[in-house]
Motif scaffolding. Structure first.
Motif, short mmCIF file in Angstrom:
data_model
loop_
_atom_site.label_atom_id
_atom_site.label_comp_id
_atom_site.label_asym_id
_atom_site.label_seq_id
_atom_site.Cartn_x
_atom_site.Cartn_y
_atom_site.Cartn_z
N ILE A 183 -12.52 8.95 -13.65
CA ILE A 183 -10.98 8.33 -13.17
C ILE A 183 -10.65 6.88 -13.59
CG2 ILE A 183 -9.71 7.61 -11.03
CD1 ILE A 183 -11.30 9.46 -9.17
N GLU A 184 -9.56 6.82 -14.35
CA GLU A 184 -9.26 5.60 -14.78
C GLU A 184 -8.91 4.46 -13.66
OE1 GLU A 184 -5.94 5.59 -17.58
OE2 GLU A 184 -6.57 7.45 -18.31
N ALA A 185 -9.42 3.32 -14.03
CA ALA A 185 -9.43 2.21 -13.17
C ALA A 185 -8.05 2.08 -12.53
CB ALA A 185 -9.80 0.91 -13.73
N SER A 186 -6.81 2.28 -13.26
CA SER A 186 -5.42 2.16 -12.43
C SER A 186 -5.09 3.15 -11.81
CB SER A 186 -4.26 2.01 -13.73
OG SER A 186 -4.33 3.46 -14.44
N VAL A 187 -5.77 4.18 -11.99
CA VAL A 187 -5.69 5.43 -11.05
C VAL A 187 -6.46 5.29 -9.73
CG1 VAL A 187 -6.11 8.07 -10.82
CG2 VAL A 187 -5.11 7.31 -13.10
N PHE A 188 -7.65 4.64 -9.96
CA PHE A 188 -8.29 4.56 -8.73
C PHE A 188 -7.62 3.42 -7.82
CE2 PHE A 188 -11.74 3.53 -6.11
CZ PHE A 188 -12.44 4.51 -5.82
N GLU A 189 -7.29 2.25 -8.40
CA GLU A 189 -6.37 1.44 -7.98
C GLU A 189 -5.33 1.96 -7.10
OE1 GLU A 189 -6.49 -2.72 -9.78
OE2 GLU A 189 -6.08 -1.42 -11.32
N ALA A 190 -4.35 3.08 -7.75
CA ALA A 190 -3.39 3.41 -6.88
C ALA A 190 -3.79 4.20 -5.81
CB ALA A 190 -2.70 4.39 -7.84
N LEU A 191 -4.88 4.84 -5.88
CA LEU A 191 -5.55 5.75 -4.75
C LEU A 191 -6.14 4.88 -3.76
CD1 LEU A 191 -7.07 8.78 -4.51
CD2 LEU A 191 -9.12 7.24 -4.52
N LEU A 192 -6.51 3.83 -3.99
CA LEU A 192 -6.94 2.63 -2.87
C LEU A 192 -5.74 2.12 -2.19
CD1 LEU A 192 -9.74 0.63 -4.41
CD2 LEU A 192 -9.96 2.53 -2.60
N THR A 193 -4.75 1.85 -3.05
CA THR A 193 -3.34 1.18 -2.63
C THR A 193 -2.89 2.55 -1.61
OG1 THR A 193 -3.11 0.09 -4.40
CG2 THR A 193 -1.06 0.66 -3.07
N PHE A 194 -2.72 3.66 -1.91
CA PHE A 194 -2.34 4.62 -1.11
C PHE A 194 -3.16 4.77 0.33
CE2 PHE A 194 -2.67 8.95 0.74
CZ PHE A 194 -1.40 9.08 0.91
N ILE A 195 -4.58 4.55 -0.09
CA ILE A 195 -5.31 4.75 1.53
C ILE A 195 -5.30 3.58 2.21
CG2 ILE A 195 -7.79 4.39 2.15
CD1 ILE A 195 -8.78 6.21 -0.25
N TYR A 196 -4.75 2.24 1.79
CA TYR A 196 -4.76 1.24 2.60
C TYR A 196 -3.12 1.01 3.11
CZ TYR A 196 -9.17 -1.03 1.97
OH TYR A 196 -10.61 -1.41 1.93
N THR A 197 -2.26 1.61 2.33
CA THR A 197 -0.72 1.37 2.82
C THR A 197 -0.05 2.70 2.98
OG1 THR A 197 0.08 1.49 0.45
CG2 THR A 197 -0.85 -0.56 1.20
N ASP A 198 -0.48 3.73 2.83
CA ASP A 198 0.04 5.15 2.77
C ASP A 198 1.10 5.35 1.97
OD1 ASP A 198 -0.17 7.69 4.21
OD2 ASP A 198 1.63 7.17 5.39
N GLY A 199 1.43 4.35 0.81
CA GLY A 199 2.41 4.65 -0.18
C GLY A 199 1.52 4.27 -1.67
N LEU A 200 2.43 4.37 -2.62
CA LEU A 200 2.00 4.23 -3.85
C LEU A 200 2.27 2.73 -4.27
CD1 LEU A 200 2.54 7.33 -5.71
CD2 LEU A 200 0.54 6.66 -4.92
N LEU A 215 -3.85 11.20 -10.95
CA LEU A 215 -3.80 10.68 -9.75
C LEU A 215 -3.65 11.99 -8.64
CD1 LEU A 215 -3.60 8.14 -7.58
CD2 LEU A 215 -1.15 8.56 -7.87
N LEU A 216 -3.24 12.95 -8.82
CA LEU A 216 -3.07 14.04 -8.54
C LEU A 216 -4.46 14.76 -8.07
CD1 LEU A 216 -1.71 16.61 -7.11
CD2 LEU A 216 -1.13 17.57 -9.25
N GLU A 217 -5.36 14.66 -9.44
CA GLU A 217 -6.63 15.27 -9.42
C GLU A 217 -7.47 14.43 -8.52
OE1 GLU A 217 -7.44 15.02 -13.76
OE2 GLU A 217 -6.57 16.92 -14.12
N ALA A 218 -7.11 13.13 -8.58
CA ALA A 218 -8.01 12.02 -7.80
C ALA A 218 -7.79 12.37 -6.35
CB ALA A 218 -7.65 10.61 -7.97
N ALA A 219 -6.38 12.68 -5.78
CA ALA A 219 -5.97 12.91 -4.52
C ALA A 219 -6.81 14.26 -4.15
CB ALA A 219 -4.61 13.06 -4.54
N GLU A 220 -6.64 15.18 -4.92
CA GLU A 220 -7.41 16.56 -4.59
C GLU A 220 -9.05 16.26 -4.51
OE1 GLU A 220 -8.54 20.54 -3.87
OE2 GLU A 220 -6.32 19.60 -4.24
N ARG A 221 -9.58 15.39 -5.30
CA ARG A 221 -11.04 15.05 -5.29
C ARG A 221 -11.39 14.32 -3.77
NH1 ARG A 221 -13.78 11.49 -9.99
NH2 ARG A 221 -15.76 11.02 -9.03
N TYR A 222 -10.48 13.40 -3.39
CA TYR A 222 -10.61 12.82 -2.26
C TYR A 222 -10.02 13.33 -1.06
CZ TYR A 222 -13.54 9.55 -5.21
OH TYR A 222 -14.53 9.09 -5.89
N ASP A 223 -9.55 14.45 -1.01
CA ASP A 223 -8.86 15.33 -0.05
C ASP A 223 -7.74 14.52 0.59
OD1 ASP A 223 -8.40 17.65 1.44
OD2 ASP A 223 -9.93 16.81 2.97
#
Length: 133
Positions: free
Chosen positions: A61-78, A104-112
């Motif tokens: 996973i690229e760093a910018s994609v994982f950052e967006a994933l974390l942002t979503f987890i904390y904020t429920d948004g991108l 990002l879609l693949e990361a969302a799948e990976r982390y359910d």
């Protein structure tokens, strides 16, 4: 906004993710509350008395994609996609933007993260429709 502030400040962070050359701090309890995969990864295999790892290396996973994933987890948004990536749509035909969203879609799948998957699918469909016009 409080969780967003918590992510940005790194206050109380108890885990660090190494994604490529970037280090990203986070909070186990927030990750576990939002993702069953993180819950299993961070708490599931802990034996009594065993110390949980404080650094987790993330591959694929690229760093910018994982950052967006974390942002979503904390904020429920991108993160602000208009500022971060949509400008690529106009400068390079949207290829990099589409690639980033696909990752990002693949990361969302990976982390359910079902809601994030839906958001990515919707944005990806919009990119396809815009490029057809």
């Amino acid at each position: 906004s409080h969780f967003s502030d918590l992510l940005l400040s790194k206050e109380g962070a108890d885990i660090t993710f190494e994604v490529g050359s970037k280090k990203l701090a986070a909070h186990r309890c927030v990750l576990a509350a939002r993702s069953t995969v993180f819950k299993k990864q961070l708490f599931g295999s802990m034996d009594k008395g065993a110390a949980a790892p404080s650094v987790v290396k993330i591959d694929g996973i690229e760093a910018s994609v994982f950052e967006a994933l974390l942002t979503f987890i904390y904020t429920d948004g991108l993160p602000d996609l208009d500022r971060m990536h949509v400008w690529l749509l106009y400068s390079e035909g949207g290829e990099k933007d589409a690639t980033w969203l696909l990752q990002l879609l693949e990361a969302a799948e990976r982390y359910d993260l079902q809601k994030l998957k839906f958001i990515c699918e919707e944005k990806f469909a919009n990119l396809i429709c815009e490029n057809r016009m």
